[in-house]
Design a protein around this motif. Structure first.
Motif, PDB file in Angstrom:
ATOM      1  N   GLU A   3      42.950  49.496  41.312  1.00  0.00           N
ATOM      2  CA  GLU A   3      44.356  49.882  41.434  1.00  0.00           C
ATOM      3  C   GLU A   3      45.208  48.753  42.005  1.00  0.00           C
ATOM      4  O   GLU A   3      46.436  48.848  42.026  1.00  0.00           O
ATOM      5  N   ARG A   4      44.572  47.682  42.466  1.00  0.00           N
ATOM      6  CA  ARG A   4      45.302  46.626  43.160  1.00  0.00           C
ATOM      7  C   ARG A   4      45.396  45.324  42.386  1.00  0.00           C
ATOM      8  O   ARG A   4      46.189  44.458  42.744  1.00  0.00           O
ATOM      9  N   ILE A   5      44.561  45.160  41.370  1.00  0.00           N
ATOM     10  CA  ILE A   5      44.580  43.897  40.643  1.00  0.00           C
ATOM     11  C   ILE A   5      44.825  44.179  39.157  1.00  0.00           C
ATOM     12  O   ILE A   5      44.517  45.268  38.667  1.00  0.00           O
ATOM     13  N   PRO A   6      45.391  43.221  38.425  1.00  0.00           N
ATOM     14  CA  PRO A   6      45.634  43.441  36.992  1.00  0.00           C
ATOM     15  C   PRO A   6      44.322  43.563  36.230  1.00  0.00           C
ATOM     16  O   PRO A   6      43.279  43.067  36.658  1.00  0.00           O
ATOM     17  N   VAL A   7      44.390  44.229  35.081  1.00  0.00           N
ATOM     18  CA  VAL A   7      43.212  44.422  34.245  1.00  0.00           C
ATOM     19  C   VAL A   7      42.990  43.161  33.417  1.00  0.00           C
ATOM     20  O   VAL A   7      43.802  42.818  32.555  1.00  0.00           O
ATOM     21  N   PHE A   8      41.891  42.473  33.694  1.00  0.00           N
ATOM     22  CA  PHE A   8      41.539  41.248  32.977  1.00  0.00           C
ATOM     23  C   PHE A   8      40.956  41.628  31.622  1.00  0.00           C
ATOM     24  O   PHE A   8      40.192  42.582  31.521  1.00  0.00           O
ATOM     25  N   PRO A   9      41.276  40.899  30.538  1.00  0.00           N
ATOM     26  CA  PRO A   9      40.898  41.341  29.195  1.00  0.00           C
ATOM     27  C   PRO A   9      39.456  41.062  28.780  1.00  0.00           C
ATOM     28  O   PRO A   9      39.109  41.285  27.619  1.00  0.00           O
ATOM     29  N   LEU A  10      38.599  40.603  29.672  1.00  0.00           N
ATOM     30  CA  LEU A  10      37.163  40.475  29.417  1.00  0.00           C
ATOM     31  C   LEU A  10      36.448  41.352  30.437  1.00  0.00           C
ATOM     32  O   LEU A  10      36.580  41.145  31.644  1.00  0.00           O
ATOM     33  N   ASP A  11      35.675  42.314  29.964  1.00  0.00           N
ATOM     34  CA  ASP A  11      35.195  43.359  30.862  1.00  0.00           C
ATOM     35  C   ASP A  11      34.232  42.857  31.926  1.00  0.00           C
ATOM     36  O   ASP A  11      34.291  43.301  33.078  1.00  0.00           O
ATOM     37  N   ASP A  12      33.324  41.928  31.587  1.00  0.00           N
ATOM     38  CA  ASP A  12      32.388  41.475  32.614  1.00  0.00           C
ATOM     39  C   ASP A  12      33.091  40.607  33.662  1.00  0.00           C
ATOM     40  O   ASP A  12      32.811  40.715  34.861  1.00  0.00           O
ATOM     41  N   VAL A  13      34.043  39.778  33.220  1.00  0.00           N
ATOM     42  CA  VAL A  13      34.831  38.991  34.174  1.00  0.00           C
ATOM     43  C   VAL A  13      35.687  39.918  35.038  1.00  0.00           C
ATOM     44  O   VAL A  13      35.797  39.724  36.259  1.00  0.00           O
ATOM     45  N   TYR A  14      36.290  40.907  34.424  1.00  0.00           N
ATOM     46  CA  TYR A  14      37.092  41.880  35.166  1.00  0.00           C
ATOM     47  C   TYR A  14      36.264  42.539  36.256  1.00  0.00           C
ATOM     48  O   TYR A  14      36.721  42.679  37.410  1.00  0.00           O
ATOM     49  N   PHE A  15      35.032  42.923  35.940  1.00  0.00           N
ATOM     50  CA  PHE A  15      34.177  43.534  36.954  1.00  0.00           C
ATOM     51  C   PHE A  15      33.915  42.556  38.096  1.00  0.00           C
ATOM     52  O   PHE A  15      33.877  42.947  39.266  1.00  0.00           O
ATOM     53  N   GLY A  16      33.739  41.275  37.768  1.00  0.00           N
ATOM     54  CA  GLY A  16      33.558  40.281  38.821  1.00  0.00           C
ATOM     55  C   GLY A  16      34.753  40.202  39.748  1.00  0.00           C
ATOM     56  O   GLY A  16      34.601  40.089  40.973  1.00  0.00           O
ATOM     57  N   TYR A  76      35.566  31.041  36.536  1.00  0.00           N
ATOM     58  CA  TYR A  76      35.689  32.438  36.946  1.00  0.00           C
ATOM     59  C   TYR A  76      34.933  32.679  38.254  1.00  0.00           C
ATOM     60  O   TYR A  76      34.036  31.905  38.622  1.00  0.00           O
ATOM     61  N   PRO A  77      35.245  33.778  38.937  1.00  0.00           N
ATOM     62  CA  PRO A  77      34.389  34.184  40.048  1.00  0.00           C
ATOM     63  C   PRO A  77      33.037  34.640  39.509  1.00  0.00           C
ATOM     64  O   PRO A  77      32.859  34.830  38.301  1.00  0.00           O
ATOM     65  N   HIS A  78      32.069  34.807  40.395  1.00  0.00           N
ATOM     66  CA  HIS A  78      30.758  35.292  39.985  1.00  0.00           C
ATOM     67  C   HIS A  78      30.891  36.685  39.356  1.00  0.00           C
ATOM     68  O   HIS A  78      31.696  37.511  39.799  1.00  0.00           O
ATOM     69  N   PHE A  79      30.075  36.943  38.342  1.00  0.00           N
ATOM     70  CA  PHE A  79      30.031  38.286  37.770  1.00  0.00           C
ATOM     71  C   PHE A  79      28.664  38.528  37.143  1.00  0.00           C
ATOM     72  O   PHE A  79      28.006  37.592  36.698  1.00  0.00           O
ATOM     73  N   PRO A  80      28.209  39.780  37.104  1.00  0.00           N
ATOM     74  CA  PRO A  80      26.951  40.076  36.428  1.00  0.00           C
ATOM     75  C   PRO A  80      27.193  40.192  34.926  1.00  0.00           C
ATOM     76  O   PRO A  80      28.219  40.711  34.492  1.00  0.00           O
ATOM     77  N   GLY A 114      23.930  44.465  31.269  1.00  0.00           N
ATOM     78  CA  GLY A 114      23.251  45.466  32.085  1.00  0.00           C
ATOM     79  C   GLY A 114      23.240  45.089  33.549  1.00  0.00           C
ATOM     80  O   GLY A 114      22.843  43.971  33.902  1.00  0.00           O
ATOM     81  N   PHE A 115      23.715  46.000  34.402  1.00  0.00           N
ATOM     82  CA  PHE A 115      23.668  45.765  35.840  1.00  0.00           C
ATOM     83  C   PHE A 115      23.616  47.114  36.561  1.00  0.00           C
ATOM     84  O   PHE A 115      23.897  48.158  35.970  1.00  0.00           O
ATOM     85  N   LEU A 116      23.246  47.072  37.821  1.00  0.00           N
ATOM     86  CA  LEU A 116      23.128  48.262  38.660  1.00  0.00           C
ATOM     87  C   LEU A 116      24.147  48.218  39.782  1.00  0.00           C
ATOM     88  O   LEU A 116      24.353  47.171  40.396  1.00  0.00           O
ATOM     89  N   MET A 117      24.771  49.359  40.052  1.00  0.00           N
ATOM     90  CA  MET A 117      25.644  49.445  41.221  1.00  0.00           C
ATOM     91  C   MET A 117      25.339  50.732  41.978  1.00  0.00           C
ATOM     92  O   MET A 117      25.027  51.763  41.381  1.00  0.00           O
ATOM     93  N   PRO A 118      25.400  50.678  43.307  1.00  0.00           N
ATOM     94  CA  PRO A 118      25.102  51.851  44.114  1.00  0.00           C
ATOM     95  C   PRO A 118      26.325  52.740  44.301  1.00  0.00           C
ATOM     96  O   PRO A 118      27.469  52.301  44.137  1.00  0.00           O
ATOM     97  N   TYR A 173      27.331  32.467  37.596  1.00  0.00           N
ATOM     98  CA  TYR A 173      27.952  31.853  38.763  1.00  0.00           C
ATOM     99  C   TYR A 173      29.038  30.864  38.340  1.00  0.00           C
ATOM    100  O   TYR A 173      28.757  29.847  37.702  1.00  0.00           O
ATOM    101  N   HIS A 174      30.279  31.200  38.675  1.00  0.00           N
ATOM    102  CA  HIS A 174      31.419  30.321  38.388  1.00  0.00           C
ATOM    103  C   HIS A 174      31.374  29.787  36.952  1.00  0.00           C
ATOM    104  O   HIS A 174      31.457  28.579  36.718  1.00  0.00           O
ATOM    105  N   SER A 175      31.285  30.704  36.016  1.00  0.00           N
ATOM    106  CA  SER A 175      31.259  30.334  34.599  1.00  0.00           C
ATOM    107  C   SER A 175      32.568  29.674  34.181  1.00  0.00           C
ATOM    108  O   SER A 175      33.641  29.989  34.712  1.00  0.00           O
ATOM    109  N   ALA A 176      32.468  28.786  33.208  1.00  0.00           N
ATOM    110  CA  ALA A 176      33.651  28.102  32.695  1.00  0.00           C
ATOM    111  C   ALA A 176      34.493  29.055  31.855  1.00  0.00           C
ATOM    112  O   ALA A 176      33.974  29.892  31.116  1.00  0.00           O
TER     113      ALA A 176
END
Length: 314
Positions: free
Chosen positions: A238-251, A214-218, A222-226, A192-195
């Protein structure tokens, strides 16, 4: 959630910026800064060298839980251990469990030759033509969303994880049955809102991202998505730039897609005390040695210790 989009065409010389709000903070993503520091992440278009066409084929009428595991061409032993233990295709209650390894290219010809042999034998690899690297893991996130939409749209749930962990498919299926509204949420161990870090391998420059949280991210361990989340996440990619940290990018993708999270500490992404019975209820335990993965799987589902009853269906 509030989204403001600037010019969105990647082909534009001035593609503008994206503004995302989670109700507490507003996050600004400037395309020019991302293009300057990580141009290849912004320009790459997903191309599969091994497509994995038949991975999700199978009997109709069964729910499908896909285990999508990030791996490296050199990690032959890790994939072999997973295939012998938790990544065996099987039927668990009303879910068919299937796995896929998500891999980029290595400059080592031997690694690539061995990977080609694995793919021929097991048919469980998707290979993209970008080079494996820390920052390119974000490309793996983006390209997987496209792949699953095109090749595995029947998957009811997708577990995303790494190859250096113990995954517990029987516990995952139990979790899905016991969790209300499971198909409406992203499930994981939430940060949650990691530094924002300005040093170490996770460093992000203040020019690229001047904000301090950062915004919240899992956690990416390991995480689950439906299935219901895939189309919205793909559109967001397709609408936002690719952030160079994968878990933050997913958030950021989840925020842009307007999806919600569910935190659960059964996602043991920071490890667990090394006692066999603690693995029984865990959905995933990150950072487990190959020998220990074999020991835990045998103890829980072959020797049936810790009151685990009956064999795992195959």
């Amino acid at each position: 959630m509030r989204i403001k989009l600037g010019q969105t065409s990647r082909a534009s010389p001035n593609p503008g910026s994206v503004e995302l709000s989670d109700g507490t903070y507003t996050f600004h993503l400037n395309y020019a800064a991302f293009q300057a520091e990580f141009p290849h992440l912004q320009s790459y278009r997903c191309r599969e060298l091994i497509q994995g066409d038949g991975i999700c084929s199978g009997s109709l009428g069964q729910r499908l839980l896909l285990l999508a595991i990030k791996s490296h061409p050199a990690a032959t032993a890790r994939r072999a251990t997973a295939r012998r233990t938790w990544a065996q295709p099987r039927l668990l209650r009303d879910y068919r469990v299937q796995h896929v390894f998500l891999i980029g290219v290595s400059p080592n010809p031997r690694h690539m030759a061995l990977l080609g042999q694995e793919s021929e034998e097991f048919g469980d690899v998707v290979l993209w033509d970008f080079t494996e690297s820390h920052h390119n893991l974000s490309l793996k996130e983006r390209c997987f969303l496209h792949w699953v939409g095109e090749h595995c749209g029947q998957a009811d749930f997708i577990f995303k994880g790494d190859d250096d962990e113990f995954v517990n498919p029987p516990a995952l299926v139990t979790y899905l049955h016991q969790t209300s509204n499971a198909s409406s949420l992203i499930h994981g161990y939430m940060r949650y809102h990691s530094a924002v870090m300005r040093s170490t391998k996770y460093a992000i420059s203040s020019v690229l991202f001047p904000q301090d949280i950062y915004p919240h991210f899992p956690s990416g361990g390991g995480f689950l998505m439906p299935r219901a989340s895939i189309a919205a996440l793909t559109m967001a990619s397709e609408r936002i730039p690719v952030f160079p940290l994968d878990d933050v990018y997913f958030g950021f993708l989840v925020l842009a897609a307007g999806l919600q999270f569910r935190h659960d500490e059964q996602f043991k992404v920071y490890g667990v005390r090394d006692e066999l019975c603690l693995y029984r209820e865990a959905l995933v335990v990150h950072g487990v040695s190959l020998d220990r993965v074999e020991e835990v799987w045998r103890g829980l589902y072959v020797e049936h210790r810790c009151n685990v009853t009956g064999p795992v269906p195959s």
